[in-house]
Design an enzyme around this catalytic site. Structure first.
Site, short mmCIF file in Angstrom:
data_model
loop_
_atom_site.label_atom_id
_atom_site.label_comp_id
_atom_site.label_asym_id
_atom_site.label_seq_id
_atom_site.Cartn_x
_atom_site.Cartn_y
_atom_site.Cartn_z
N HIS A 34 21.34 -115.73 27.40
CA HIS A 34 21.68 -116.73 28.42
C HIS A 34 20.70 -116.76 29.60
O HIS A 34 20.76 -117.65 30.43
CB HIS A 34 23.13 -116.58 28.91
CG HIS A 34 23.41 -115.37 29.75
ND1 HIS A 34 23.56 -114.11 29.22
CD2 HIS A 34 23.56 -115.22 31.09
CE1 HIS A 34 23.81 -113.26 30.19
NE2 HIS A 34 23.81 -113.90 31.35
N HIS A 35 19.79 -115.77 29.67
CA HIS A 35 18.75 -115.84 30.70
C HIS A 35 17.36 -116.15 30.14
O HIS A 35 16.36 -116.06 30.85
CB HIS A 35 18.69 -114.53 31.49
CG HIS A 35 19.88 -114.35 32.41
ND1 HIS A 35 20.05 -115.08 33.56
CD2 HIS A 35 20.96 -113.53 32.30
CE1 HIS A 35 21.20 -114.71 34.14
NE2 HIS A 35 21.77 -113.78 33.39
N LYS A 45 27.37 -106.58 32.57
CA LYS A 45 27.35 -106.16 33.98
C LYS A 45 28.29 -104.99 34.25
O LYS A 45 28.19 -104.34 35.28
CB LYS A 45 27.73 -107.33 34.89
CG LYS A 45 26.58 -108.31 35.08
CD LYS A 45 26.94 -109.37 36.08
CE LYS A 45 25.81 -110.37 36.24
NZ LYS A 45 26.25 -111.52 37.04
N ASP A 83 26.02 -121.82 32.99
CA ASP A 83 26.06 -120.70 33.92
C ASP A 83 25.30 -121.03 35.21
O ASP A 83 25.79 -120.80 36.32
CB ASP A 83 25.47 -119.46 33.24
CG ASP A 83 25.72 -118.18 34.04
OD1 ASP A 83 26.76 -118.11 34.72
OD2 ASP A 83 24.89 -117.27 33.97
N ASP A 105 28.22 -112.34 30.71
CA ASP A 105 27.81 -111.27 31.63
C ASP A 105 28.56 -109.96 31.43
O ASP A 105 28.58 -109.11 32.32
CB ASP A 105 28.02 -111.73 33.08
CG ASP A 105 26.83 -112.52 33.58
OD1 ASP A 105 25.73 -112.40 32.99
OD2 ASP A 105 27.00 -113.26 34.57
N HIS A 148 21.60 -106.25 31.82
CA HIS A 148 22.97 -106.63 31.46
C HIS A 148 23.00 -107.49 30.21
O HIS A 148 23.99 -107.52 29.49
CB HIS A 148 23.69 -107.33 32.63
CG HIS A 148 23.35 -108.77 32.83
ND1 HIS A 148 22.28 -109.20 33.56
CD2 HIS A 148 23.96 -109.90 32.39
CE1 HIS A 148 22.24 -110.52 33.58
NE2 HIS A 148 23.25 -110.98 32.86
FE LIG Z 1 23.84 -113.09 33.31
FE LIG Z 2 27.79 -115.95 34.94
#
Ligand SMILES: [Fe+2]
Ligand SMILES: [Fe+2]
Length: 372
Positions: free
Chosen positions: A280-281, A229, A309, A226, A254
């Site tokens: 990761h998303h 972010k 996560d 992350d 992000h």
């Molecule tokens: Fe994330």
């Molecule tokens: Fe996270």
């Protein structure tokens, strides 16, 4: 005493192996073996001085790992302090010898040889310690000092290079971890979120069959998922409750922001972190973001970090929600097997659930890690 040609064989054989080795622990073991063969000792240990902690450390055996003692202790400490070599015929007659180790291991130390090892600047960086000469006379001689010094000299450059590489890698790890924490702290995901994600990722990596080395890589890289972010405004990051569509679009960035921060690096760790940041998303069924990749189009690192996560996020309080209880989380993972998540990795997750819970327990957000 070894014949000269045998001695050369030992030296050439080991220095070639040592020159090709980059891992510090392996070099320490190889050097110890070389010393042992050269001077016909039953045991040989290479101690390195850690000036930060004022300790001596060594690699005991491949499986046993590292051992540390105070830098001033025993005969090795004496050599480190004075720079002098020591030869002792009977350790039990010498007050500097610490009999406790023998008592604990059942080994009987008799003759001992210790020599200092210096770096290219002449500073003492450690010591060779040999125990119990295996020849009939059973005592070390001055020539053994010469040979061991030679052994240290021939492998010193490789040793120094490995120590430097080690230092650099440690520094990288620390920086990466702190960077990851920066990303998380911005969104008030305080405490051990990144730590837990790192540990979970490693379990999944090992469970899916990655090598220890690669699992360690993903453990180091995943805390940065992350990092992007840092560029998302607080009004979005810290908003309690649901984001508007526009805000959510902004939030999604992000992933690519993190990728762009990391992608130009040539470092293996940062390259892995770049992949993780952008993927990761993503979801196994293709409905994730930012690219809508599906199945194995998503890098395994991305698929692993996704599970780590989400498992952690659901189990923790966040600004927009309360922590879920375990049953509810497990139900979600069953439902999302083959949807959000890689089905095989979900199986690994359930197979290793006890390890996940152990980590969750150990790194709780309130306070210090619990010793298990
Ligand atoms: Fe994330
Ligand atoms: Fe996270």
């Amino acid at each position: 005493m070894l014949r000269p040609e045998d001695m050369l064989k030992v030296i050439f054989g080991y220095t070639a192996k040592i020159a090709n080795e980059r891992k510090l622990d392996k070099i320490l073991l190889l050097m110890a073996d070389m010393g042992r063969e050269m001077i016909q000792a039953d045991r040989c240990t290479l101690w390195l001085l850690d000036r930060d902690s004022n300790e001596l450390r060594t690699q005991v055996a491949h499986e046993v790992g590292e051992m540390r003692i105070p830098a001033t202790s025993g005969l090795v400490g004496h050599t480190i302090l004075t720079g002098q070599s020591i030869i002792i015929e009977d350790a039990y007659q010498d007050s500097r010898f610490n009999q406790e180790v023998d008592k604990a291991t059942g080994y009987r130390t008799k003759s001992i040889l210790v020599i200092p090892i210096r770096d290219s600047e002449g500073e003492i960086m450690g010591a060779f310690q040999a125990i119990n000469k295996t020849t009939p006379e059973g005592v070390f001689e001055d020539r053994d000092i010469e040979f061991l010094t030679l052994a240290a000299y021939y492998s010193g450059k490789s040793l120094e290079a490995a120590m430097l590489a080690n230092e650099i890698e440690e520094t990288q790890r620390e920086i990466i971890f702190v960077m990851g924490e920066v990303g998380e702290t911005r969104s008030k995901e305080t405490g051990y979120h990144v730590k837990r994600v790192a540990e979970y990722s490693k379990i999944l990596a090992l469970g899916i069959g990655m090598s220890e080395d690669e699992a360690e890589l993903i453990k180091t890289a995943s805390p940065m998922h992350d990092i992007g972010k840092v560029a998302i405004p607080d009004s979005i990051l810290l908003k309690p409750g649901k984001l508007t569509e526009e805000e959510f679009e902004h939030m999604k960035q992000h992933t690519s922001i993190g990728y762009n921060l990391l992608r130009n690096s040539k470092r293996r760790i940062l390259k892995a972190a770049a992949v993780i940041a952008i993927q990761h998303h993503e979801k196994w069924n293709g409905r994730g973001y930012p690219c809508g990749l599906r199945g194995e189009e998503i890098h395994l690192y991305g698929r692993i970090t996704a599970i780590a996560d989400v498992f952690d996020a659901l189990g923790s309080d966040r600004v927009y929600k309360k922590a879920w209880d375990l049953e509810r989380i497990l139900t979600l993972f069953r439902e999302e097997r083959g949807e959000h998540f890689d089905p095989q990795l979900v199986d690994v997750f359930f197979d290793n659930l006890d390890k996940f819970l152990e980590i969750k327990e150990k790194f709780q957000d309130s306070g210090e890690p619990v010793e298990l």
